[in-house]
Design a protein around this motif. Sequence first.
Motif, PDB file in Angstrom:
ATOM      1  N   ILE A  40      -0.867  -0.558  -8.448  1.00 21.45           N
ATOM      2  CA  ILE A  40       0.287  -1.290  -7.922  1.00 21.45           C
ATOM      3  C   ILE A  40       0.009  -1.769  -6.493  1.00 21.45           C
ATOM      4  CG2 ILE A  40       2.707  -1.038  -7.222  1.00 21.45           C
ATOM      5  CD1 ILE A  40       3.036   0.845  -9.618  1.00 21.45           C
ATOM      6  N   SER A  41      -0.615  -0.899  -5.704  1.00 25.30           N
ATOM      7  CA  SER A  41      -0.974  -1.299  -4.332  1.00 25.30           C
ATOM      8  C   SER A  41      -1.943  -2.471  -4.351  1.00 25.30           C
ATOM      9  CB  SER A  41      -1.599  -0.123  -3.587  1.00 25.30           C
ATOM     10  OG  SER A  41      -0.661   0.893  -3.366  1.00 25.30           O
ATOM     11  N   SER A  42      -2.921  -2.424  -5.246  1.00 27.82           N
ATOM     12  CA  SER A  42      -3.918  -3.497  -5.323  1.00 27.82           C
ATOM     13  C   SER A  42      -3.273  -4.821  -5.698  1.00 27.82           C
ATOM     14  CB  SER A  42      -4.997  -3.133  -6.351  1.00 27.82           C
ATOM     15  OG  SER A  42      -5.659  -1.948  -5.983  1.00 27.82           O
ATOM     16  N   PHE A  48       0.835  -1.204   0.000  1.00 24.97           N
ATOM     17  CA  PHE A  48       0.000   0.000   0.000  1.00 24.97           C
ATOM     18  C   PHE A  48       0.870   1.256   0.000  1.00 24.97           C
ATOM     19  CE2 PHE A  48      -2.175   3.363   2.378  1.00 24.97           C
ATOM     20  CZ  PHE A  48      -3.315   3.511   1.604  1.00 24.97           C
ATOM     21  N   LEU A  49       1.901   1.271   0.833  1.00 23.45           N
ATOM     22  CA  LEU A  49       2.781   2.438   0.926  1.00 23.45           C
ATOM     23  C   LEU A  49       3.618   2.614  -0.333  1.00 23.45           C
ATOM     24  CD1 LEU A  49       3.924   2.157   4.658  1.00 23.45           C
ATOM     25  CD2 LEU A  49       2.340   3.828   3.661  1.00 23.45           C
ATOM     26  N   ASP A  97       2.694   7.383  -6.278  1.00 27.01           N
ATOM     27  CA  ASP A  97       1.807   8.513  -6.579  1.00 27.01           C
ATOM     28  C   ASP A  97       2.436   9.834  -6.151  1.00 27.01           C
ATOM     29  OD1 ASP A  97      -0.177   7.070  -7.819  1.00 27.01           O
ATOM     30  OD2 ASP A  97      -1.384   6.810  -5.996  1.00 27.01           O
ATOM     31  N   ARG A  98       3.114   9.840  -4.971  1.00 25.56           N
ATOM     32  CA  ARG A  98       3.755  11.071  -4.520  1.00 25.56           C
ATOM     33  C   ARG A  98       4.929  11.449  -5.419  1.00 25.56           C
ATOM     34  NH1 ARG A  98      -0.264  11.287  -2.261  1.00 25.56           N
ATOM     35  NH2 ARG A  98      -0.726  11.774  -0.085  1.00 25.56           N
ATOM     36  N   ALA A  99       5.637  10.431  -5.897  1.00 26.02           N
ATOM     37  CA  ALA A  99       6.772  10.708  -6.789  1.00 26.02           C
ATOM     38  C   ALA A  99       6.302  11.283  -8.113  1.00 26.02           C
ATOM     39  CB  ALA A  99       7.572   9.437  -7.033  1.00 26.02           C
ATOM     40  N   ALA A 111      10.035  11.950   0.502  1.00 22.79           N
ATOM     41  CA  ALA A 111      10.935  11.593   1.604  1.00 22.79           C
ATOM     42  C   ALA A 111      10.148  11.151   2.837  1.00 22.79           C
ATOM     43  CB  ALA A 111      11.838  12.781   1.944  1.00 22.79           C
ATOM     44  N   LEU A 112       9.039  11.858   3.101  1.00 19.73           N
ATOM     45  CA  LEU A 112       8.216  11.505   4.262  1.00 19.73           C
ATOM     46  C   LEU A 112       7.687  10.082   4.148  1.00 19.73           C
ATOM     47  CD1 LEU A 112       6.601  12.172   6.828  1.00 19.73           C
ATOM     48  CD2 LEU A 112       4.804  13.116   5.332  1.00 19.73           C
ATOM     49  N   TRP A 113       7.119   9.753   3.010  1.00 18.92           N
ATOM     50  CA  TRP A 113       6.517   8.429   2.857  1.00 18.92           C
ATOM     51  C   TRP A 113       7.584   7.321   2.773  1.00 18.92           C
ATOM     52  CZ3 TRP A 113       1.794   7.375   4.104  1.00 18.92           C
ATOM     53  CH2 TRP A 113       0.848   8.405   4.105  1.00 18.92           C
ATOM     54  N   LEU A 114       8.744   7.665   2.244  1.00 17.74           N
ATOM     55  CA  LEU A 114       9.850   6.697   2.297  1.00 17.74           C
ATOM     56  C   LEU A 114      10.264   6.426   3.748  1.00 17.74           C
ATOM     57  CD1 LEU A 114      12.119   7.815  -0.704  1.00 17.74           C
ATOM     58  CD2 LEU A 114      10.804   5.672  -0.496  1.00 17.74           C
ATOM     59  N   GLY A 115      10.250   7.478   4.570  1.00 11.76           N
ATOM     60  CA  GLY A 115      10.549   7.292   5.991  1.00 11.76           C
ATOM     61  C   GLY A 115       9.513   6.428   6.677  1.00 11.76           C
ATOM     62  N   VAL A 116       8.232   6.653   6.342  1.00 11.25           N
ATOM     63  CA  VAL A 116       7.165   5.814   6.907  1.00 11.25           C
ATOM     64  C   VAL A 116       7.361   4.361   6.479  1.00 11.25           C
ATOM     65  CG1 VAL A 116       4.683   5.360   6.863  1.00 11.25           C
ATOM     66  CG2 VAL A 116       5.528   7.718   7.037  1.00 11.25           C
ATOM     67  N   LEU A 117       7.716   4.160   5.210  1.00 10.78           N
ATOM     68  CA  LEU A 117       7.932   2.802   4.707  1.00 10.78           C
ATOM     69  C   LEU A 117       9.074   2.113   5.458  1.00 10.78           C
ATOM     70  CD1 LEU A 117       7.143   0.663   2.600  1.00 10.78           C
ATOM     71  CD2 LEU A 117       8.774   1.744   1.019  1.00 10.78           C
ATOM     72  N   GLY A 118      10.174   2.898   5.728  1.00 12.91           N
ATOM     73  CA  GLY A 118      11.292   2.330   6.486  1.00 12.91           C
ATOM     74  C   GLY A 118      10.888   1.940   7.896  1.00 12.91           C
TER      75      GLY A 118
END
Length: 565
Positions: free
Chosen positions: A280-282, A43-44, A50-52, A61-68
Amino acid sequence: MRTGPSRRGRGVLSGALAGQRRLVILSALMVTAHQAGEALVPFLIGVVIDRAVGGGAGDLALWLGVLGAVYLGLSYGFRYGVRYGERAAEQVAHGLRLRLTRRVLDARGGAEADRLPGALVSIATSDAARVGAVAVAIASGVAAVMALALAAVLLLWISLPLGLLVLLGIPPLLLLTHLLGKPLEGRSESEQEQSAHASGIAADLVKGLRVVKGLRAGDAAVERYADRSRRALTASVRVARAEAAYQGLVHTASGVFLAVVAVVGGVLAAGGDISVGQLISSVGLAQFLVGPMSTFGWVGVDLAQGRASARRIAAVLDAAPAVAGGAAEPARPVRGRVTLRGLHSPPLRGVDLDIDAGELVGIVTADPAEAAALVGLFGRAYDPVAGAVELDGVALAELDPGSLRSAMLTTEHHTDLFDGTIRSNITAAGRARVDLVDAAVAAAAADEVLWTLPDGLDTVLDDQARALSGGQRQRIALARALATDPAVLVVHDPTTAVDTVTEARIATRLRSVRDGRTTVLITTSPALLAATDRVIVLDDGVVRATGRHGELVAADSRYRSTVLA
């Protein structure tokens, strides 16, 4: 009201797991956290894409941090979830092994009825482990359900049709998994039963290997084991086939369900209802669903096998006692007066006799079945059909079996030595009087055995002391019985494998070490009988004669032929 095997099995299973409730809950929570992280990753990734495409570098960068952070959390969730689950499984199995051991060693007996020792070992190891594995299965199953629910919520977030498809499709799939596992449960129980029988026969054959070789009965023994092994193999193959079919059907149903989810997601993306990232998330979530769905396959197998094993464990734990459990305690101090009144227990048919406190008595019978019956009744392996055996005026059936055995010790002709040192065998796990060990060793002529061993009493025995001769094992076993120093000691043929010179030495010392204690020797050994205060002769199930050994030898030809033949 008696409960059925299934209900008793459920009781064992639920009771064992309840004791590890905290670890199972922790495991479920941590594994759920891992599965939730696994569901959030695809999902992330879609969000990041989408953010990219449409957002700035800051959002990316924020969502990459959340993913990490999610990756870090799911890693620790898996690590500790598995640790808690395995700990719960091992402790469940350990607890069941202790319960089984206590039941098998219960003074009331009955658990070993119709079961070979190897079969009991199989139940205490394999079956207990399978019940323990249910703890891991429950935690993993709960985590899989929660993961599916989270995946459905995420899909609902992406698209209402996708979310509804997953939410409505999961319950029928779970029901199908449960129904498909039912036949496997019955076959698993049969497979465990056959495997336990094969293990029991193998253990007995190894234990009696020398006897089998001596009788040249190797071919018959091999055929007996081969027959039982073939049955176990057939049962195992049936279980393997059922498990393979079960896994195949579950995976097929799961695969069809996931394919439908993926196709619906693709159609929605093609129609512009969802973005590229959401597509892609689906697809990622659809692929993720393979894990939880496959989990249901092995969880169903473990649950089916665990329930079957729980029923086998319950059958041992709930086995009817061989003797009723009286509640009375022997009078203290125990005087040691033993009385048999109208004792009927085939082949005994009306035995009446009195053994005074502190008396050394020999009982002679030419019929081994009569001797075995007396040993069983004195040791309270079973109760008489009629009449009673009394200790200090109280029937043995009225006494607590555990307390009785501390006052009245009965040793059978065949005795086992255990792995460990000779000292630990003689002290009998702390039951022996430490100050009496040396005297007991000397009385049993076991000191002569110790002289031939490198470390004396501290010599380590293994493989049931098979390195010792039969006579050496008998002397150590007799020393163990004497060192326990019970108020009443009943011994059955303790010197049959001992040479006549050593036997005479034992007879001379026995009276001294048992002075003031009641001792009953069920034997035909003239050396031991000569050391007794009197001899009681049984014939055809009743007392035929009584007197001193020398008097009976001189006056009774039948007695003479029995003990001097």
